[in-house]
Scaffold this motif. Structure first.
Motif, PDB file in Angstrom:
ATOM      1  N   GLN A   1       0.825  -1.202   0.000  1.00 18.30           N
ATOM      2  CA  GLN A   1       0.000   0.000   0.000  1.00 18.30           C
ATOM      3  C   GLN A   1       0.864   1.258   0.000  1.00 18.30           C
ATOM      4  O   GLN A   1       0.571   2.234  -0.709  1.00 18.30           O
ATOM      5  CB  GLN A   1      -0.911  -0.006   1.232  1.00 18.30           C
TER       6      GLN A   1
ATOM      7  N   GLY B   1       0.870   3.853  -3.038  1.00 18.16           N
ATOM      8  CA  GLY B   1       0.507   5.238  -2.803  1.00 18.16           C
ATOM      9  C   GLY B   1       1.569   6.205  -3.302  1.00 18.16           C
ATOM     10  O   GLY B   1       1.254   7.252  -3.889  1.00 18.16           O
TER      11      GLY B   1
ATOM     12  N   TYR C   1      -5.937   1.479  -5.132  1.00 12.41           N
ATOM     13  CA  TYR C   1      -5.254   2.125  -6.257  1.00 12.41           C
ATOM     14  C   TYR C   1      -5.543   1.360  -7.547  1.00 12.41           C
ATOM     15  O   TYR C   1      -4.654   0.756  -8.143  1.00 12.41           O
ATOM     16  CB  TYR C   1      -3.745   2.182  -6.003  1.00 12.41           C
TER      17      TYR C   1
END
Length: 236
Positions: free
Chosen positions: A107, A111, A186
């Protein structure tokens, strides 16, 4: 002591220790429709009562979920009671001892890449994904240079990655996204990377007239593999 979530996951995995229960779970997981007790019993050659026992045990473990529907399609008085049906639950189970948080790291990376303004990092990611896919495909490609792998081989590679491929007409679709947790946060970045990975596999396997495209829909992975020309490709 192990954390609560780890204990729950261990209990769920323990429910799969019985080979017949594992076979029932495997059958239900592979289906694209809700499964009745009779269907599950017939699929794994056990009695209806034993199938019911294993199915309900899997529900209690959080591995399956239940729906109710009249299979006859009839409504109103005299239509009978709705049938109890089963499908794979959306719960994800992962055990690492000692505990690891690889998805958290993924993650963080995703990001950062999503927020990157320059195109160089994303271009590098595209290249890395295609190279990895090509290497995976090359591992399964027949030894003779002149021999090209088939769509069946691609299905095998994808299945080993946990993508659960299935044929839908001329399209090879993927029921499961191996990167689901990060993809949910995402989607553009992860789905694009997944597409690059599958494109690399097709190249590595040397498969003719097949093309990976993004074709997202609820309940399946965003990538689909179809014919790259109107005449289609080999389905062997």
């Amino acid at each position: 002591m192990l954390g609560t979530e780890v204990n729950r996951d261990l209990e769920a995995i323990g429910a799969l220790d019985d080979p017949r229960r594992r076979a029932v779970y495997g059958y239900v997981s592979r289906q694209r429709h809700d499964v009745s007790r009779d269907e599950a019993a017939g699929a794994v050659s056990i009695s209806r009562s034993l199938a019911s026992f294993h199915l309900d045990r899997l529900v209690r473990a959080g591995l399956l979920q239940v729906t109710f529907r009249r299979l006859s399609g009839r409504q109103g008085p005299g239509a009978g009671r709705p049938s109890k049906l089963y499908r794979r639950a959306g719960r994800q189970i992962s055990i690492t001892v000692p505990e690891r948080r690889y998805e958290l790291l993924a993650q963080l990376f995703a990001g950062s890449l999503q927020a990157a303004r320059g195109g160089r990092l994303k271009t590098s990611l595209t290249g890395a994904a295609r190279s990895l896919g090509q290497a995976l495909g090359g591992t399964f490609r027949p030894h003779r240079a002149a021999t090209r792998a088939s769509l069946r081989t691609l299905r095998e590679v994808l299945d080993r990655l946990g993508a659960e491929p299935y044929l839908d007409g001329a399209q090879l679709r993927l029921r499961n996204c191996p990167f689901d947790t990060v993809a949910s946060a995402y989607p553009e970045l992860v789905c694009g990377t997944n597409l690059n990975l599958v494109e690399g596999m097709i190249t590595g396997l040397g498969i003719d007239r097949r093309k990976a495209v993004l074709d997202p829909a609820p309940g399946r992975c965003c990538v689909a593999i179809g014919p790259s020309s109107p005449k289609g490709g080999r389905n062997a």
